[in-house]
Design an enzyme around this catalytic site. Structure first.
Site, mmCIF file in Angstrom:
data_model
loop_
_atom_site.group_PDB
_atom_site.id
_atom_site.type_symbol
_atom_site.label_atom_id
_atom_site.label_comp_id
_atom_site.label_asym_id
_atom_site.label_seq_id
_atom_site.Cartn_x
_atom_site.Cartn_y
_atom_site.Cartn_z
ATOM 1 N N TYR A 34 0.922 -1.127 0.203
ATOM 2 C CA TYR A 34 0.043 0.096 0.172
ATOM 3 C C TYR A 34 0.857 1.268 -0.100
ATOM 4 O O TYR A 34 1.993 1.250 0.095
ATOM 5 C CB TYR A 34 -0.831 -0.083 1.329
ATOM 6 N N ARG A 53 8.418 4.465 -4.309
ATOM 7 C CA ARG A 53 8.404 3.557 -3.349
ATOM 8 C C ARG A 53 7.416 2.448 -3.536
ATOM 9 O O ARG A 53 7.699 1.128 -3.145
ATOM 10 C CB ARG A 53 7.806 4.047 -1.898
ATOM 11 N N ARG A 100 -7.344 -21.455 -1.958
ATOM 12 C CA ARG A 100 -6.324 -20.901 -1.082
ATOM 13 C C ARG A 100 -5.186 -21.980 -1.183
ATOM 14 O O ARG A 100 -4.983 -22.951 -0.968
ATOM 15 C CB ARG A 100 -6.864 -21.075 0.337
ATOM 16 N N HIS A 102 -0.622 -21.266 -0.664
ATOM 17 C CA HIS A 102 0.498 -20.111 -0.378
ATOM 18 C C HIS A 102 1.283 -19.762 -1.423
ATOM 19 O O HIS A 102 1.433 -18.476 -1.908
ATOM 20 C CB HIS A 102 1.661 -20.621 0.515
ATOM 21 N N LYS A 145 6.306 -1.819 1.896
ATOM 22 C CA LYS A 145 5.206 -1.069 2.742
ATOM 23 C C LYS A 145 4.000 -2.222 2.269
ATOM 24 O O LYS A 145 3.002 -2.054 1.637
ATOM 25 C CB LYS A 145 4.744 0.186 2.051
ATOM 26 N N GLU A 177 12.231 2.465 14.264
ATOM 27 C CA GLU A 177 11.165 3.177 13.666
ATOM 28 C C GLU A 177 9.843 3.121 14.791
ATOM 29 O O GLU A 177 10.084 2.242 15.575
ATOM 30 C CB GLU A 177 10.637 3.088 12.417
ATOM 31 N N LEU A 201 10.864 1.456 7.426
ATOM 32 C CA LEU A 201 10.215 1.743 6.203
ATOM 33 C C LEU A 201 10.991 3.022 5.745
ATOM 34 O O LEU A 201 11.051 3.716 6.629
ATOM 35 C CB LEU A 201 8.732 1.868 6.414
HETATM 36 N N1 PDD Z 1 2.382 4.831 7.921
HETATM 37 N N2 PDD Z 1 7.247 3.725 9.166
HETATM 38 C C1 PDD Z 1 6.094 2.910 9.105
HETATM 39 C C2 PDD Z 1 5.920 1.473 9.694
HETATM 40 C C3 PDD Z 1 5.109 3.416 8.616
HETATM 41 O O1 PDD Z 1 3.778 2.942 8.794
HETATM 42 C C4 PDD Z 1 4.932 4.797 8.262
HETATM 43 C C5 PDD Z 1 3.670 5.582 7.583
HETATM 44 C C6 PDD Z 1 6.279 5.459 8.142
HETATM 45 C C7 PDD Z 1 6.363 6.958 7.582
HETATM 46 O O2 PDD Z 1 6.281 6.897 6.209
HETATM 47 P P1 PDD Z 1 5.693 8.104 5.511
HETATM 48 O O3 PDD Z 1 6.438 9.354 5.976
HETATM 49 O O4 PDD Z 1 6.057 7.781 4.099
HETATM 50 O O5 PDD Z 1 4.281 8.387 5.729
HETATM 51 C C8 PDD Z 1 7.338 4.915 8.724
HETATM 52 C C9 PDD Z 1 1.403 5.289 7.364
HETATM 53 C C10 PDD Z 1 1.027 6.779 7.288
HETATM 54 C C11 PDD Z 1 0.153 4.658 7.217
HETATM 55 O O6 PDD Z 1 0.426 3.188 7.730
HETATM 56 O O7 PDD Z 1 -0.801 4.874 7.565
#
Ligand code: PDD
Length: 280
Positions: A34, A53, A100, A102, A145, A177, A201
């Protein structure tokens, strides 16, 4: 439920009519990725960086990008309201299979979904929030992501139950993070954030802040931050597309920087807000 218009597999339809199959691999396996892209007055913020990304996330799960960037822009634009600050959520899953299994099915079309929501500032967005540290037990693919966010939501929930806004994750002795944000610290006057790796991320907000720091001669470093360094930092910030730059004023029940947002945050936040305004 707000019945806004969303995009699903080539159609715009009311949210409450949007349906995917229970055999969708996103539902069964969390097999998808996403993006979250802010939109200020109808302008997508660093659209290309988010698309790049997305490409990397898709190739990380061995899925082709269903659309070129220009077509993504065409798809997302009708979801934007020029009168609002919003974020667009988009999701691509591997699609719906016949059974289903994997392993990847042979003939399958990805499921593509997108919607927009208003950006609503959190209480403490500018006055500071509480955070707590937790051991980071996630997998080694945190640079993707992925929609598979079970660990992140469990950490965030634990933090919320302890009256904190965010969980700051620590792997071994170094900070990675937040559960849904990147971490910055001000240490001896220098802005520090962990380097990009499979452990976190690569946040777009993070990159934009480093670019702003560079342009404005604010000294910064991409370097690992130990738990001990974090706890004694002058300032801690959490950054994300939906929360921008949130100062942390309490970590693990102890005040950070005297319990108030610090001067480097105030400068950076002003520069970031000016930069956002200039892109409207
Ligand atoms: N999340 N790290 C993680 C695990 C995140 O889920 C996010 C953002 C970030 C920051 O990334 P960015 O600056 O590109 O938003 C870092 C989004 C906002 C979410 O999952 O809703």
């Amino acid at each position: 439920m707000e019945n806004k218009t969303v995009y699903l597999n080539g159609r715009y339809l009311p949210l409450n009519e949007a349906r995917v199959s229970v055999l969708d691999r996103g539902f069964l396996f969390g097999d998808g990725v996403y993006e979250v892209i802010p939109s200020y007055s109808g302008h997508l913020f660093h659209f290309d960086k988010h698309m790049e990304r997305l490409d990397r996330s898709l190739s990380g799960i061995r899925l082709g990008n269903p659309f070129p960037y220009a077509q993504w822009l065409e798809i997302l634009t009708p979801l934007l309201d020029p009168a609002l600050d919003q974020y667009v959520y988009l999701q691509v899953t591997r699609g719906s299979a016949e059974k289903r299994d994997h392993a990847f099915p042979k003939q399958i079309r990805p499921t593509v979904f997108a919607m927009s929501s208003a950006i609503v500032p959190l209480p403490g967005q500018n006055s500071g929030v509480r955070a707590m540290t937790m051991p980071d037990g996630r997998w080694q693919l945190c640079h993707i992501k992925a929609i598979t966010l079970l660990a992140n939501i469990l950490y965030r929930q634990e933090a919320v139950e302890k009256d904190c806004t965010e969980a700051i994750l620590v792997r071994g002795d170094h900070v990675t993070e937040g559960a849904a944000s990147n971490v910055f610290a001000v240490v001896d006057g220098v802005l520090v954030t962990p380097p990009k790796s499979h452990e976190l991320l690569p946040g777009i907000t993070r990159d934009v802040l480093l670019e702003i720091a560079e342009r404005n001669h604010i000294s910064y470093r991409e370097d690992s931050i130990s738990l001990e360094t974090l706890k004694s930092a002058d300032e801690i910030w959490l950054t994300s597309s939906t929360r921008e730059i949130m100062p942390v004023v309490e970590l693990d029940s102890a005040p950070i920087g005297g319990g108030k947002p610090g001067p480097v945050w105030a400068t950076m936040n002003r520069l970031f807000q000016n930069y956002k305004q200039s892109l409207r």
